[in-house]
Design a protein around this motif. Structure first.
Motif, PDB file in Angstrom:
ATOM      1  N   VAL A  39     -19.134 -12.768  10.001  1.00  0.00           N
ATOM      2  CA  VAL A  39     -18.528 -12.211  11.206  1.00  0.00           C
ATOM      3  C   VAL A  39     -17.035 -12.035  10.943  1.00  0.00           C
ATOM      4  N   THR A  40     -16.523 -10.830  11.215  1.00  0.00           N
ATOM      5  CA  THR A  40     -15.097 -10.579  11.027  1.00  0.00           C
ATOM      6  C   THR A  40     -14.650  -9.431  11.921  1.00  0.00           C
ATOM      7  N   ASN A  41     -13.350  -9.255  12.016  1.00  0.00           N
ATOM      8  CA  ASN A  41     -12.775  -8.155  12.784  1.00  0.00           C
ATOM      9  C   ASN A  41     -12.621  -6.941  11.890  1.00  0.00           C
ATOM     10  N   TYR A  42     -12.523  -5.783  12.516  1.00  0.00           N
ATOM     11  CA  TYR A  42     -12.200  -4.554  11.796  1.00  0.00           C
ATOM     12  C   TYR A  42     -11.060  -3.865  12.517  1.00  0.00           C
ATOM     13  N   PHE A  51     -15.292  -6.283  16.370  1.00  0.00           N
ATOM     14  CA  PHE A  51     -15.828  -7.189  15.363  1.00  0.00           C
ATOM     15  C   PHE A  51     -17.153  -6.657  14.845  1.00  0.00           C
ATOM     16  N   LYS A  53     -20.759  -8.145  12.768  1.00  0.00           N
ATOM     17  CA  LYS A  53     -21.556  -9.296  12.321  1.00  0.00           C
ATOM     18  C   LYS A  53     -22.670  -8.756  11.443  1.00  0.00           C
ATOM     19  N   GLY A  85     -12.922  -6.158   6.844  1.00  0.00           N
ATOM     20  CA  GLY A  85     -11.701  -6.221   7.638  1.00  0.00           C
ATOM     21  C   GLY A  85     -10.768  -5.043   7.437  1.00  0.00           C
ATOM     22  N   TYR A 132     -22.098  -4.458  15.640  1.00  0.00           N
ATOM     23  CA  TYR A 132     -20.669  -4.256  15.859  1.00  0.00           C
ATOM     24  C   TYR A 132     -20.384  -4.088  17.339  1.00  0.00           C
TER      25      TYR A 132
END
Length: 133
Positions: A39-42, A51, A53, A85, A132
């Protein structure tokens, strides 16, 4: 008589296909899944934070390579998070963009593993879950 000849030819044709399949080298592919999901932000164009996942599975040439992949799990996970990211919102949300991201992750993972182990271990990288917001 023609039915017997036809039956014999048909059985010979099937036996040739089975024989040629046996001659091919059998690959023992194995899969490694990152746990937990990544899981991360873009990069988002909105005020709201975006985000993504994903569940990632690595297909490797040999089951013995799973130990190498497991050993380098943190490095590979960090590289995938970095690739995700750096993506723009439009790319994350489009099908062609998702494929580009998958390909970039695959190339990055293989490059890092080659630097660390001296060999390209990963045959394919799959996104089995892609969410997303």
């Amino acid at each position: 008589m023609a039915k017997y000849v036809y039956a014999i030819l048909l059985s010979m044709m099937f036996s040739m296909n089975v024989y040629s399949a046996d001659e091919k080298a059998v690959e023992n592919f194995a899969y490694y899944g990152f746990e937990p999901d990544i899981v991360t932000n873009y990069i988002s164009n909105r005020k709201k934070l975006g985000f993504v996942k994903i569940s990632v599975e690595l297909m490797v040439k040999d089951p013995d390579h799973l130990l190498l992949i497991e050993h380098h799990d943190p490095l590979l996970r960090a590289a995938i998070v970095e690739v995700l990211g750096n993506q723009a919102e439009d790319k994350v949300k489009s099908l062609t963009g998702r494929e580009d991201i998958r390909r970039e992750c695959y190339e990055t993972v293989n490059r890092l593993l080659e630097e660390e182990t001296g060999q390209q271990i990963v045959v394919n990288l799959l996104f089995t879950k892609y969410l997303y917001d």
